[in-house]
Design a protein around this motif. Structure first.
Motif, PDB file in Angstrom:
ATOM      1  N   ASN A 122       2.781  62.510  37.715  1.00 27.95           N
ATOM      2  CA  ASN A 122       1.804  62.387  37.580  1.00 27.95           C
ATOM      3  C   ASN A 122       2.544  63.424  35.865  1.00 27.95           C
ATOM      4  N   PHE A 123       1.141  64.133  35.282  1.00 26.24           N
ATOM      5  CA  PHE A 123       2.110  64.666  33.756  1.00 26.24           C
ATOM      6  C   PHE A 123       1.691  66.606  34.021  1.00 26.24           C
ATOM      7  N   ILE A 124       2.218  66.536  34.961  1.00 22.67           N
ATOM      8  CA  ILE A 124       2.065  68.264  35.636  1.00 22.67           C
ATOM      9  C   ILE A 124       2.971  68.426  34.261  1.00 22.67           C
ATOM     10  N   SER A 125       2.658  69.662  33.568  1.00 27.20           N
ATOM     11  CA  SER A 125       3.942  70.111  32.563  1.00 27.20           C
ATOM     12  C   SER A 125       4.359  71.610  32.640  1.00 27.20           C
ATOM     13  N   GLU A 126       3.413  72.521  34.298  1.00 27.90           N
ATOM     14  CA  GLU A 126       3.745  73.492  34.081  1.00 27.90           C
ATOM     15  C   GLU A 126       3.765  74.099  35.130  1.00 27.90           C
ATOM     16  N   ILE A 127       4.879  75.157  35.780  1.00 25.54           N
ATOM     17  CA  ILE A 127       4.618  75.452  37.336  1.00 25.54           C
ATOM     18  C   ILE A 127       4.438  76.713  37.578  1.00 25.54           C
ATOM     19  N   ASN A 128       4.038  77.772  36.935  1.00 26.54           N
ATOM     20  CA  ASN A 128       3.611  79.574  37.036  1.00 26.54           C
ATOM     21  C   ASN A 128       3.960  79.756  38.546  1.00 26.54           C
ATOM     22  N   SER A 129       3.359  81.588  38.044  1.00 25.35           N
ATOM     23  CA  SER A 129       3.451  81.662  39.488  1.00 25.35           C
ATOM     24  C   SER A 129       2.346  82.083  40.001  1.00 25.35           C
ATOM     25  N   SER A 130       1.083  80.993  39.616  1.00 26.61           N
ATOM     26  CA  SER A 130      -0.238  80.926  40.280  1.00 26.61           C
ATOM     27  C   SER A 130      -0.271  79.631  40.918  1.00 26.61           C
ATOM     28  N   SER A 131       0.416  78.727  40.482  1.00 25.45           N
ATOM     29  CA  SER A 131       0.503  77.394  40.422  1.00 25.45           C
ATOM     30  C   SER A 131       0.309  76.396  42.243  1.00 25.45           C
ATOM     31  N   PRO A 153       7.194  66.819  29.603  1.00 26.56           N
ATOM     32  CA  PRO A 153       7.949  67.563  29.962  1.00 26.56           C
ATOM     33  C   PRO A 153       7.860  68.815  31.304  1.00 26.56           C
ATOM     34  N   LEU A 154       8.794  69.046  31.878  1.00 25.54           N
ATOM     35  CA  LEU A 154       7.700  69.491  32.968  1.00 25.54           C
ATOM     36  C   LEU A 154       8.327  71.795  33.262  1.00 25.54           C
ATOM     37  N   VAL A 155       8.118  72.285  32.786  1.00 24.51           N
ATOM     38  CA  VAL A 155       8.104  73.592  32.309  1.00 24.51           C
ATOM     39  C   VAL A 155       8.616  74.309  34.092  1.00 24.51           C
ATOM     40  N   LEU A 156       9.141  75.010  34.787  1.00 21.79           N
ATOM     41  CA  LEU A 156       9.759  76.178  35.792  1.00 21.79           C
ATOM     42  C   LEU A 156       9.461  77.334  35.589  1.00 21.79           C
ATOM     43  N   ARG A 157       8.252  77.763  35.638  1.00 20.85           N
ATOM     44  CA  ARG A 157       7.926  79.613  34.701  1.00 20.85           C
ATOM     45  C   ARG A 157       8.784  80.572  36.190  1.00 20.85           C
ATOM     46  N   GLY A 177      13.557  66.291  30.382  1.00 17.04           N
ATOM     47  CA  GLY A 177      13.453  67.250  29.496  1.00 17.04           C
ATOM     48  C   GLY A 177      13.141  68.387  30.630  1.00 17.04           C
ATOM     49  N   LEU A 178      13.288  68.636  31.546  1.00 18.23           N
ATOM     50  CA  LEU A 178      13.622  69.658  32.351  1.00 18.23           C
ATOM     51  C   LEU A 178      13.577  70.993  31.269  1.00 18.23           C
ATOM     52  N   GLN A 179      12.674  71.800  31.908  1.00 18.73           N
ATOM     53  CA  GLN A 179      13.037  73.298  31.552  1.00 18.73           C
ATOM     54  C   GLN A 179      13.157  74.154  32.777  1.00 18.73           C
ATOM     55  N   MET A 180      14.185  75.113  33.005  1.00 20.30           N
ATOM     56  CA  MET A 180      13.837  76.009  33.921  1.00 20.30           C
ATOM     57  C   MET A 180      13.711  78.063  33.548  1.00 20.30           C
ATOM     58  N   GLU A 181      13.048  78.722  33.611  1.00 20.46           N
ATOM     59  CA  GLU A 181      13.434  80.474  33.189  1.00 20.46           C
ATOM     60  C   GLU A 181      14.487  80.460  34.260  1.00 20.46           C
ATOM     61  N   PRO A 182      15.036  82.090  33.958  1.00 22.42           N
ATOM     62  CA  PRO A 182      15.824  81.923  34.679  1.00 22.42           C
ATOM     63  C   PRO A 182      15.873  82.827  36.482  1.00 22.42           C
ATOM     64  N   ARG A 183      14.609  83.172  36.415  1.00 26.99           N
ATOM     65  CA  ARG A 183      13.898  83.302  37.174  1.00 26.99           C
ATOM     66  C   ARG A 183      12.606  82.905  37.779  1.00 26.99           C
ATOM     67  N   ALA A 184      12.875  80.969  37.858  1.00 23.78           N
ATOM     68  CA  ALA A 184      11.787  79.796  38.537  1.00 23.78           C
ATOM     69  C   ALA A 184      11.806  79.966  40.365  1.00 23.78           C
ATOM     70  N   PHE A 185      13.644  80.808  40.317  1.00 21.72           N
ATOM     71  CA  PHE A 185      13.436  80.410  41.640  1.00 21.72           C
ATOM     72  C   PHE A 185      13.383  81.470  42.485  1.00 21.72           C
ATOM     73  N   ALA A 186      12.855  82.831  41.961  1.00 17.93           N
ATOM     74  CA  ALA A 186      13.396  83.735  42.462  1.00 17.93           C
ATOM     75  C   ALA A 186      12.186  83.535  43.942  1.00 17.93           C
ATOM     76  N   LYS A 227      22.846  75.285  31.708  1.00 20.06           N
ATOM     77  CA  LYS A 227      22.403  76.924  30.659  1.00 20.06           C
ATOM     78  C   LYS A 227      22.061  77.518  31.886  1.00 20.06           C
ATOM     79  N   TRP A 228      20.695  77.458  32.811  1.00 21.32           N
ATOM     80  CA  TRP A 228      19.675  77.581  33.865  1.00 21.32           C
ATOM     81  C   TRP A 228      20.652  78.788  34.236  1.00 21.32           C
ATOM     82  N   LEU A 229      21.936  77.021  35.141  1.00 24.30           N
ATOM     83  CA  LEU A 229      23.103  77.958  36.187  1.00 24.30           C
ATOM     84  C   LEU A 229      23.688  78.629  35.546  1.00 24.30           C
ATOM     85  N   ASN A 230      23.935  79.675  34.416  1.00 19.80           N
ATOM     86  CA  ASN A 230      25.012  80.555  33.755  1.00 19.80           C
ATOM     87  C   ASN A 230      24.325  81.494  34.110  1.00 19.80           C
ATOM     88  N   VAL A 231      22.947  81.673  33.345  1.00 18.05           N
ATOM     89  CA  VAL A 231      21.672  82.659  33.720  1.00 18.05           C
ATOM     90  C   VAL A 231      20.950  83.340  34.253  1.00 18.05           C
TER      91      VAL A 231
END
Length: 427
Positions: A56-65, A83-87, A107-116, A138-142
């Motif tokens: 699909n064309f989902i570009s972001e998954i945030n805390s309310s998705s 590109p998908l961004v995990l907030r 281009g997958l991007q993940m913020e540090p607490r994306a999988f909290a 980079k995400w794995l290190n932070v």
């Protein structure tokens, strides 16, 4: 009856009979939504356990998705077309989630607490170690997410040259990816568009400039060629012929021929002109048989230039001169006849006369230009034809016949051959 209806409902539920929603297809508690052009997580029943949103064309998954889907066990967000961004806290409420698919996301991007809130197990992943893995490393290190197994155990599976290399070691030697292919293609398309636009504009402007200034362009071209390539004008070859060109035309066209041709060609009109020209009013012998004068002029000249106009076609002597010149051409198999059509004459008018028709069908002839810009080009072609000796091929249809206008034409024009005086035309 109501009991039977309820039984059918329960049977359909347990057999997972497909149920269609506007954006997804449901099989019980499984929501199947691939390739439905979703730009965000759609609104679905909150008790679903499986949600497939790949391609699909989902570009972001945030805390309310996903906050309404507490019962999710499997979630597929792979192969998004953007590109998908995990907030941070994107999966905070998904305590029952056991399988999360994020594969093939460019281009997958993940913020540090994306999988909290999740307990991640990445041991079963077969990592392909290339530049696209940079953001994950980079995400794995932070991140401070809890993993089921130590991250030091994660190793490269592909390519073969890096097999079993720890991800930590690969993160130290990884090289950044080059320019994104999509951006490169976009830049190439822009460059091609600009090039094509400039090319089209250049062609249009060139055509416009040529149409308006082609006469000046031709003069400049000939000047440059004459000075740089050809050098000084060579002297005409000296041979046994008395004249360079015999001009055959109707006496009614004399004024025009003098202004348009003789003053440009004959060296007795101007010392700058190249040719010794012959024409009746000046060079025919008085008292000599008219046909003999015509024949002598043709055979004493290198070329015969017939100025074909409506008056020319009305005159039997002019047509006779054309036939004699054509006969010499076929006898010597040399291009000694130059035909110049002047005035507004339709093609069918030339085809009325056998001698002219045979020439027009097989040979090249010149036409007086209507646009003054083309005069220099015309004179250049005419001079070239007079100077150049070209061999010609003889065709059966070229055999000349006596030059007599069609009887119908004579009657229409009111011209009687027997009434023509001894010197009816300028030849």
């Amino acid at each position: 009856m109501w009991t039977s209806a309820l039984q059918l409902v329960f049977i359909g539920f347990y057999l997972q009979v497909p149920t269609c929603y506007p954006s997804c297809t449901f099989y019980g508690l499984v929501a199947n939504c691939p390739s439905r052009n979703h730009y965000w997580v759609p609104t679905l029943p909150p008790n679903i356990t499986h949600l497939y949103l790949q391609m699909n064309f989902i570009s972001e998954i945030n805390s309310s998705s996903l906050r309404n889907y507490d019962h999710l066990q499997q979630l597929d967000l792979g192969m998004q077309k953007v590109p998908l961004v995990l907030r941070n806290n994107a999966f905070l409420r998904q305590r029952k989630l056991t399988t999360l698919v994020l594969g093939s996301n460019i281009g997958l991007q993940m913020e540090p607490r994306a999988f909290a809130g999740l307990f991640l197990s990445l041991a079963a992943n077969r990592f392909y170690c290339d530049c696209n893995l940079e953001s994950f490393l980079k995400w794995l290190n932070v991140t401070n997410v809890t993993f089921a197994s130590p991250t030091e155990e994660y190793r490269c599976e592909f390519p073969a040259a890096l097999q079993n290399l720890p991800l930590g070691n690969f993160s130290r030697v990884i090289e950044p990816c080059g320019e994104d292919d999509a951006k490169a293609i976009q830049d190439l398309q822009l460059a091609l568009f600009i090039f094509n636009a400039v090319l089209v504009i250049t062609v249009i402007l060139s055509g416009f400039i040529y149409a308006r200034l082609r006469g000046h362009i031709f003069i400049i071209y000939k000047t440059i060629v004459g000075r740089v390539l050809e050098g000084p004008k060579p002297n005409l070859p000296v041979d046994e012929v008395q004249y360079d060109a015999f001009l055959s035309f109707s006496e009614n066209d004399y004024g025009w021929v003098e202004a348009a041709l003789l003053k440009k060609l004959d060296n007795q009109f101007s010392e700058e002109n190249l040719f010794r020209c012959c024409f009746e009013a000046r060079d025919f012998l008085p008292g000599e048989d008219h046909l003999t004068n015509i024949r002598d002029a043709i055979w004493s000249s290198r070329k015969t230039v017939c100025v074909v106009s409506k008056e020319f076609l009305k005159d039997g002597w002019c047509l006779e001169a054309f036939t004699l010149a054509q006969g010499r051409m076929l006898e010597e198999l040399t291009d000694v006849l130059v035909m110049v059509v002047v005035g507004k004459m339709a093609h069918y008018q030339l085809m009325k006369y056998q001698a002219v028709r045979a020439f027009v069908q097989r040979r090249e002839y010149l036409t007086w230009p209507e646009d003054p810009q083309d005069l220099e080009w015309f004179y250049e072609r005419l001079v070239s034809k007079i100077l150049k000796d070209t061999k010609v091929k003889k065709f059966a249809e070229d055999q000349p016949e006596p030059a007599q206008p069609d009887a119908q034409t004579q009657e229409e024009e009111g011209i009687q051959l027997e009434n023509i005086g001894p010197i009816p035309c300028q030849l």
